[in-house]
Design an enzyme around this catalytic site. Sequence first.
Site, short mmCIF file in Angstrom:
data_model
loop_
_atom_site.label_atom_id
_atom_site.label_comp_id
_atom_site.label_asym_id
_atom_site.label_seq_id
_atom_site.Cartn_x
_atom_site.Cartn_y
_atom_site.Cartn_z
N ASP A 1 -8.38 27.91 -34.21
CA ASP A 1 -7.18 28.15 -33.40
C ASP A 1 -7.55 29.00 -32.19
O ASP A 1 -6.76 29.83 -31.72
CB ASP A 1 -6.07 28.81 -34.22
CG ASP A 1 -4.70 28.68 -33.55
OD1 ASP A 1 -4.54 27.77 -32.72
OD2 ASP A 1 -3.81 29.49 -33.84
N GLU B 1 -0.33 19.76 -30.48
CA GLU B 1 0.42 20.74 -31.26
C GLU B 1 1.76 20.96 -30.55
O GLU B 1 1.95 21.90 -29.80
CB GLU B 1 -0.36 22.04 -31.39
CG GLU B 1 0.28 23.02 -32.37
CD GLU B 1 -0.43 24.35 -32.43
OE1 GLU B 1 0.09 25.25 -33.12
OE2 GLU B 1 -1.49 24.51 -31.81
N ASN C 1 1.32 30.33 -41.21
CA ASN C 1 1.79 30.72 -39.88
C ASN C 1 2.78 29.70 -39.34
O ASN C 1 2.57 28.50 -39.44
CB ASN C 1 0.60 30.87 -38.92
CG ASN C 1 -0.34 31.98 -39.34
OD1 ASN C 1 -1.50 31.74 -39.65
ND2 ASN C 1 0.16 33.20 -39.36
#
Length: 401
Positions: free
Chosen positions: A285, A139, A229
Site C-alpha cells: 500500500d 481502488e 482497514n
Amino acid sequence: MTQATQNPVDIINARVPGYKDLQMLLINHEGIIEQILPMGTAGLHSRASIIDVAGDWISLGGVDLQINGALGLAFPDFTAENAHILQKIRQFLWDVGVDGFLPTLVTTSVENIQRSLAIIAEVLPSQQADAKILGVHLEGPFLNFQKRGAHPAEYLLPLTIDEVKRVLGNYAHVVKVITLAPELDFTGEVIPYLRSLGIIVSLGHSQATSAQAQRAFEEGATMVTHAFNAMPALHHREPGLLGAAITHPDVMCGFIADGKHVSPTILQILLRASYQEKGLFLVSDALAPLGLPDGVYPWDSRQIEVKNGTAQLADGTLSGTTLPLLVGVQNLVKWGICDVESAIALATNAPRQAIGLPGIAKSQPANLLRWHWDETTKELTWQRLFTALLNCSMNKNVETR
C-alpha cells in the site's frame, strides 16, 4: 534472473516455500526453472555450475498487488511528460525485490483514471527485464462514503454498470483488480459483469454486513483490500465483511504489515484464522514517496506527512506507507508472529495465487531471491541471486554462502 545464463546452474541445499525438506533447483541456460527436486535425487546428470545455499530459503521475487506510486510519482498522476519515470519505478521495485506489481489508481476523476490507463496500456506490451506491470488495480471510485478513508469524496461514484463502463472506457483489458463496496450495488449485476471482463473483484472501503459480503462472494468477488482497514471491525454478533472473508475458502485478503495500519497482535489473530498464505497475501500500500526520505509531500490536492514509513493526512487519517513490500516479510518474522517460510510465501506465492499466477515451480523464470535467517542477530535478510548465478555460471562447482 533477467537473462539467460551461459550454462545451466544447480542451486542445492535450498529451503523452498511449499516444499518439504531441502531441495535442489535446476536452472537451464535460458534462466528457467527446469526442476525442483529433493536433495539426494538419484540419476541426475552433471551440471555446469553449483550454488550451495546451505539451508537458506529460495523464492521468487515479491508481487505487490496494491502500490500507489513510488519515487515521487503517484500512478493516478501519470501524464505524457512524466510517464518516463515509470521505467525508473520498475527498476527501483526490482531492486527492492519485487518481480511484478499492480499500479494502483486511487479515487480520482474519470479523466485522470483514463489518462493513467492509457499510458499504462502503451507500456504493457513492451516491458523489459525488471519489475513487470501485471495490470492495474483500481481502488475506487465505487467506495462507501463512510469508509472512504483518504479517498476524496468528490470523485466517488455510484456502483452501476453504466458508471463502471464510463470509468473503464476502452481499457478494461488493462485492469486486473478493482476494489469496490458491494453494498452500493442494488442490482447484483456489477460483480458478474466485471468478472465477465476478466477483472478480479476485491471488496473494500465498505460497510458491508457479512450477508452482503457473502452475496458478493457468491457473485464472484474473490479478494478483500487491506484487511481491517476501511471496513467495520469484527464484532461477535455481526462479523461483517472481514468475518465473511476469513471464513470463506475461496477468498484471499490483502493486508499491510507496517505495524501501524494493523497492530501485530491483531495480525497474529488474522494469520491464525486465515491459515496464513492460504487466505492472505501481503501488500505494501505504498504511496508516491516510496524510495524518498520522510517529509511532507503533495498528494492529489492535499499533502501527506511521512514519518518512519507511515503516511498520514493533516487530520491524522492513514493514507498508506512508504515501506517496500519485503519489509512486511521481515516485520512478520521480527514480531515473532510468522515463521520464515510462511512470511516469504505471503509476499511471493500468495499474491500470485490471488491473481491466478503460479508460484515457484517448474517452467517459471528463475527470478530468485535468497533469504538468510541469522540465528545470532535474529534478522531475516535477502538478496537477488541474479548476479551470483551469472558469476557462478562461468565456473563449475562453485559454492557460495
